[in-house]
Design an enzyme around this catalytic site. Structure first.
Site, short mmCIF file in Angstrom:
data_model
loop_
_atom_site.label_atom_id
_atom_site.label_comp_id
_atom_site.label_asym_id
_atom_site.label_seq_id
_atom_site.Cartn_x
_atom_site.Cartn_y
_atom_site.Cartn_z
N SER A 172 -27.20 -36.80 -13.80
CA SER A 172 -25.51 -36.70 -13.65
C SER A 172 -25.12 -37.22 -15.15
O SER A 172 -24.11 -36.90 -15.42
CB SER A 172 -25.38 -37.93 -12.50
N HIS B 24 -18.78 -42.91 -10.08
CA HIS B 24 -19.52 -41.85 -10.75
C HIS B 24 -18.89 -41.07 -11.87
O HIS B 24 -19.04 -40.82 -12.96
CB HIS B 24 -20.32 -40.90 -9.71
N ASP C 259 -16.05 -34.05 -9.95
CA ASP C 259 -17.00 -35.07 -9.54
C ASP C 259 -16.20 -36.17 -8.35
O ASP C 259 -15.33 -35.66 -7.62
CB ASP C 259 -17.34 -35.97 -10.82
#
Length: 477
Positions: A413, A204, A167
């Site tokens: 996600s 994220h 990621d």
């Protein structure tokens, strides 16, 4: 009505890839992005066949005279893929690249005779196609616990399950979050712009790591910043980066990947296929996000879960809305999505522990759900104005917020690490050492179901997760 999200994302990702002109496809539709002027082929005889066929096709076409077909990438690499330039792209136009389209068309007959795909666009694989991921993060007070909350399982170094997250990197203050005490990995390269404002997507990977650790505290989570540039990477590069990731730390028990792309096909991504073939022969379980396009079109690599030979090695994950009873409006869906988990308005770590960090919204919310749903979804709430707007629209003053540690965020996600955590938690609870067996056992033992586009699907709900209600009149979540 807020601006069209897909075009906003295109501009954002294009800025993160200077020198790599991108196009939308197919035919300027909101389905995927790809590199202009380039196609992919397997090394060796197939690459030479592609070059010769495309060159012959262009020579025969009146008025279409691109630069000579030539190699645009290394002759050999571990992915077995070569980039082939088929023309000089028009950097000023972001629509469908007709040169690439003609190159693909020229191979159709040859592919039919070969019985396999020989050529592909070079797609952009990203965490944010058509949404951001399902919305943008919302600050949550540190006094509010994470959701899912931390499970009561103790950490044991000897039995901890290894989870690799591919990621964006970890924020500099991530260790201030107690659940991430056993997390290692790459640092986020750049967290804020020159103005001191948090850049889009940068939390994220940290948010995802916090979700894994909450659902399964007995894990050793490693976060690699493979997707640091706006959460996007070319397909031709991703395959090599995935190999580098497992070479660096070994094949993990669980690999969590919250990125992908559609490609208009049902046979996978050429650029990552070599990695997927090696994955099939390992014991690692890939848990992959189904994507946020509200579409039934296969999204890769998650959709490998529906291909013969990968049924046990890949688990594709869609998102449930905040009540856990139905699919989230943005979630991709279809028979290739094998499980769903809460993915709307989850709470985890972001950044700002000790020192609040400002963030300016990039996207405006909509007057109504952009996918046509009636419930108060993340398309609408909490309402805010963003920086980006369509040409001709008067830009509204963007809203700024401050993050002080926790955030609420939505997207497949985040449903993905919830499921990765559930697999790891099952391994710990049942002393199961095979992650693929744990996947099978988890799904077989599950008794919860949700409704997604009229279908009843397995709903994997962590015991420490609680539904979130939204009061639209309050203007928040």
């Amino acid at each position: 009505m807020a601006p069209q999200r897909f075009h906003e994302q295109f501009d954002q990702i294009q800025r993160s890839m200077p020198g790599i002109p991108l196009a939308m496809g197919p035919d300027d539709s909101a389905e995927f992005f790809y590199e202009k002027g380039v196609v992919l082929a397997r090394d060796g005889d197939e690459a030479r066949l592609v070059e010769d066929t495309v060159r012959e096709h262009f020579t025969a076409m009146s008025g279409l005279t691109p630069d000579p077909v030539r190699r645009a990438g290394p002759e050999t690499n571990r992915t077995g893929i070569t980039r082939i330039r088929v023309g000089e792209p028009d950097e000023g136009h972001r629509g469908n690249d007709s040169t690439v389209a003609h190159a693909l068309r020229s191979l159709r007959t040859v592919e039919g005779r070969a019985g396999r795909r020989l050529v592909s666009r070079n797609h952009v694989v990203s965490i944010a196609v058509n949404a951001c991921p399902g919305d943008e993060p919302v600050p949550v007070p540190l006094s509010e616990p994470p959701n899912p909350a931390a499970a009561p399982t103790p950490y044991d170094e000897e039995t901890a399950v290894g989870v690799l997250v591919i990621d964006t990197g970890l924020m500099n203050d991530y260790r201030s979050y107690p659940l991430l005490a056993h997390t290692e990995g790459d640092a986020q390269l750049t967290e804020c712009g020159d103005d001191g404002v948090l850049k889009q997507y940068v939390g994220h990977g940290t948010f995802i790591a916090g979700l894994v650790a909450a659902v399964a505290p007995n894990t050793d989570v490693t976060v690699l910043g493979t997707l640091n540039d706006a959460g996007a990477i070319l397909e031709s590069e991703l395959g090599e980066k995935l190999f580098e990731a497992v070479d660096r730390g070994g094949w993990p028990e669980v690999l969590s990947l919250s990125a992908g792309t559609s490609n208009g096909r049902v046979d996978g991504l050429l650029g990552v296929h070599a990695f997927m073939e090696e994955l099939r022969d390992r014991r690692t379980l890939l848990v992959a996000a189904a994507g946020n396009n509200a579409s039934a079109t296969p999204f890769w690599p998650a959709a490998y879960a529906d291909l013969p030979g990968w049924e046990d090695s890949v688990l594709s994950v869609g998102a449930l809305r905040a009540d856990g009873e139905f699919g989230a409006c943005f979630s991709n869906h279809g028979g290739w999505v094998k499980a769903y988990a809460p993915g709307e308005r989850l709470t985890s770590a972001l950044t700002g522990f000790g020192t609040p960090v400002p963030y300016v919204y990039q996207h405006s919310t909509y007057d109504a759900c952009r996918f046509g749903f009636a419930y108060p979804c993340t398309c609408q709430y909490p309402p805010h104005n963003g920086v980006l707007s369509e040409p001709g629209e008067a830009p509204a003053k963007p809203d700024q917020v401050m993050f002080e540690g926790h955030a609420q965020w939505s997207g497949t996600s985040f449903a993905t690490p919830v499921v990765a955590g559930l697999v790891a938690a099952h391994m710990t609870a049942h002393k199961e050492t095979d992650p693929r067996a744990a996947r099978t056992q988890l799904l077989a033992a599950n008794t919860e179901y949700a409704e997604v586009r009229g279908a009843h699907v397995p709903a994997l709900l962590p015991p420490t997760w609680h539904p979130v209600t939204v009061d639209p009149s309050a203007g928040g979540s």
